[in-house]
Structure formats: C-alpha cells, structure tokens
Design a protein around this motif. Sequence first.
Motif, PDB file in Angstrom:
ATOM      1  N   LYS A   1       0.929  -1.228   0.185  1.00 16.73           N
ATOM      2  CA  LYS A   1       0.021  -0.019   0.115  1.00 16.73           C
ATOM      3  C   LYS A   1       0.818   1.142  -0.148  1.00 16.73           C
ATOM      4  O   LYS A   1       0.466   2.284  -0.550  1.00 16.73           O
TER       5      LYS A   1
ATOM      6  N   GLY B   1       1.197   3.995  -2.749  1.00 17.10           N
ATOM      7  CA  GLY B   1       1.176   5.535  -2.601  1.00 17.10           C
ATOM      8  C   GLY B   1       2.159   6.411  -3.101  1.00 17.10           C
ATOM      9  O   GLY B   1       1.874   7.446  -3.760  1.00 17.10           O
ATOM     10  N   TYR B   2       3.425   5.914  -2.936  1.00 22.45           N
ATOM     11  CA  TYR B   2       4.573   6.586  -3.494  1.00 22.45           C
ATOM     12  C   TYR B   2       4.400   6.644  -5.087  1.00 22.45           C
ATOM     13  O   TYR B   2       4.834   7.834  -5.575  1.00 22.45           O
TER      14      TYR B   2
ATOM     15  N   THR C   1       1.869   9.126  -6.193  1.00 27.68           N
ATOM     16  CA  THR C   1       2.194  10.629  -5.839  1.00 27.68           C
ATOM     17  C   THR C   1       3.113  10.861  -7.057  1.00 27.68           C
ATOM     18  O   THR C   1       3.145  12.142  -7.404  1.00 27.68           O
TER      19      THR C   1
ATOM     20  N   ALA D   1       1.689  14.101  -1.800  1.00 25.65           N
ATOM     21  CA  ALA D   1       1.769  12.858  -1.036  1.00 25.65           C
ATOM     22  C   ALA D   1       0.826  12.552   0.064  1.00 25.65           C
ATOM     23  O   ALA D   1       0.094  11.589   0.387  1.00 25.65           O
TER      24      ALA D   1
ATOM     25  N   VAL E   1      -2.625  11.867  -1.179  1.00 23.34           N
ATOM     26  CA  VAL E   1      -2.846  10.661  -1.837  1.00 23.34           C
ATOM     27  C   VAL E   1      -2.662   9.408  -0.425  1.00 23.34           C
ATOM     28  O   VAL E   1      -3.521   8.714  -0.648  1.00 23.34           O
ATOM     29  N   GLY E   2      -2.081   9.689   0.302  1.00 21.80           N
ATOM     30  CA  GLY E   2      -1.977   8.914   1.609  1.00 21.80           C
ATOM     31  C   GLY E   2      -3.250   8.843   2.274  1.00 21.80           C
ATOM     32  O   GLY E   2      -3.697   7.742   2.697  1.00 21.80           O
TER      33      GLY E   2
ATOM     34  N   LEU F   1      -5.633   7.003   0.165  1.00 21.55           N
ATOM     35  CA  LEU F   1      -5.436   5.396   0.377  1.00 21.55           C
ATOM     36  C   LEU F   1      -5.580   5.044   1.919  1.00 21.55           C
ATOM     37  O   LEU F   1      -5.514   3.688   2.175  1.00 21.55           O
TER      38      LEU F   1
ATOM     39  N   LEU G   1      -3.821   5.345   4.566  1.00 19.69           N
ATOM     40  CA  LEU G   1      -2.729   4.879   4.990  1.00 19.69           C
ATOM     41  C   LEU G   1      -2.637   4.995   6.590  1.00 19.69           C
ATOM     42  O   LEU G   1      -3.239   5.979   7.048  1.00 19.69           O
TER      43      LEU G   1
ATOM     44  N   LEU H   1       1.831   7.142   6.520  1.00 22.35           N
ATOM     45  CA  LEU H   1       1.517   8.443   5.909  1.00 22.35           C
ATOM     46  C   LEU H   1       2.517   9.409   6.220  1.00 22.35           C
ATOM     47  O   LEU H   1       3.009  10.255   5.387  1.00 22.35           O
TER      48      LEU H   1
ATOM     49  N   LEU I   1       5.656   8.408   4.139  1.00 25.45           N
ATOM     50  CA  LEU I   1       5.275   8.760   2.735  1.00 25.45           C
ATOM     51  C   LEU I   1       5.544  10.272   2.462  1.00 25.45           C
ATOM     52  O   LEU I   1       6.229  10.718   1.510  1.00 25.45           O
TER      53      LEU I   1
END
Length: 296
Positions: A61, A65-66, A69, A229, A232-233, A236, A238, A243, A246
């Motif tokens: 996951k 995420g990375y 991003t 980032a 996005v985190g 998702l 996270l 998080l 990331l």
Amino acid sequence: MTTLLPAVLPVGLIILIGFVVGRNLSLQSQTLSQLTLFVLSPALVIDSLYRTTLSAQSSAKLFLGYALTSVLIYCLVWAITTISKTSSSFRKSLIATSLFPNNGNMGLPVVAFALGAAGLERAIVCLIASSILLFCFGPALLQGKGIVYGLKLTLKLPLLWSILVGFSLRLFSIEFPFELDTGIQKLGEAAIPVALILLGIQLSNTYFKLGIKEIFTVTTRLLISPFIAYTVGNFLSLEELSLQVLVLQCAMPTAVNSLVLVTEFGGDTDLVARAILLSTISCFVTLPLILWFFNN
C-alpha cells in the motif's frame, strides 16, 4: 535542527570535496555519471534488495502511494511546462528535480532519527519505489521520444535487471558463494559518494543564482510534492506512521542522481545542480515544519 545535522553535514562534506576537486583537477563529469549509472547504482540496488527483510503485504500500500504521488507530480510538471510552452531542456530539468527526491542518504537517516526503526522500515519501501522510478523510468522520461523508445531504452539499462536480480535473490533465498555479496555491497556503497562528488564538480563550474526557475523547482520539490503525497496517503487511508513516512520521503531535497541522469540523457545540468543545492539548504526549514505538522 539537531535531528537533521547528522544526515545533512556528511553530504555537504562530500559535495565540498567534489567542489575542490572540480576546481583543481581536470575530470570528465560524463565519465563519473556513466560509472554511477551503469556500475555503482546497479550494485546498490541489488545489495539493498538482497539484504532487505520487508514484508510484501505490509509494504504494498505504501509502495502504491509513492507510485501514485510520482504519477501526479509528473502530470503536474507536464501540464505546467506544456501550458507555459517552456523549452525541452527546462521540462527535463523540472522532471528530474521534481520527481526524484533524496530518499537514500538523506531520507533514511532523517526518518530513522524522527520515527525510529518502524519508520525506517517503511522508508526503505519508498527508497525501492524511488529507485525503480529513478533508474528504470527516469531515462525514458527524460529522453521524451515516445513510449516504445522509452521502453527500449529502459531495457538496455542495467538498473531494471538489477532490480529483478535483487528481488529474485531475496525471493529464492539465494546466497552468494565465497562472500561475493561483499564485493557487490562495496560497489553499491560507492554509488552515493561518487554521485555527490559529481555534484560538487558540477557546482564548481556552475554560476550560482537565485531566479524564478530555481525557486519554482525547489518549491515543487519541497512543498508541492509532500502536499500531493499527503493527499494520496489520505485517499489510500494509510496508517498514521506510513502516511508520515510517505510525506517525509516525498519532502526530501532533489536527489543527487537526478544530476547523473540529466548529464547522461539531457537537460540543464547547471539548473539541476543549483536546485539540488538550494533544496538541500531549504530543507532545514521545510522538514522541521512537516515534522511539527504531524506532531500537532
């Protein structure tokens, strides 16, 4: 501030040595960039994957995420440079400075000091994702001659195969005979110092200035990237620690290896060198602010 000094000062020392070397010796920057890209960096990737103990389930996951991003950052850069009709050289330079953060020799120590062993484990996931992006897709993105050409170029480079070899060695628990893995480890350890020396040499021949382009590249890397980032985190869902890692890894200054890629595949090397220097200095301000944000 004291948390960042152990990560930043050794980097600055090696860059300074490269600067002195560039002023006093006649070395070819392209030779060093080719050595790093085709020999030292593949060894670093193989050694990192060979020795890691990461759980695929817990890291998937964060890896996603990375990746997401990075895709969004690239789309943003492409849109800005297309609308503003900038030169191809500036587009390549902005891609290099925006997409490739210094996750390794700066990101790992900062995360380790700030978030401990659990954070460091997650930071390594981001480092692997960043290595795949930097060494596999970076050259193709900078060449800008289409997907087919980019794939052919990527397949010709040793980094993709290095990642596959590293994963295979880890997956099948293969051990090197006669401690040959020590030789690979030593080669990999040389990748970052040589890249930093290359940066110092480039800076020794670079006219330092602070203009709109420099400010824009640093802002994109240190402020816009971690904001993307963070978005996005949260999207998702996270966990909090993932998080934080990331966002921190995406808030690192521009990677030294971005200069290697620009030197080899095109772009404004002087602009990239200035962006690396300015973003490294500026992160003394931005990284503590991000850590403060998560602690409040």
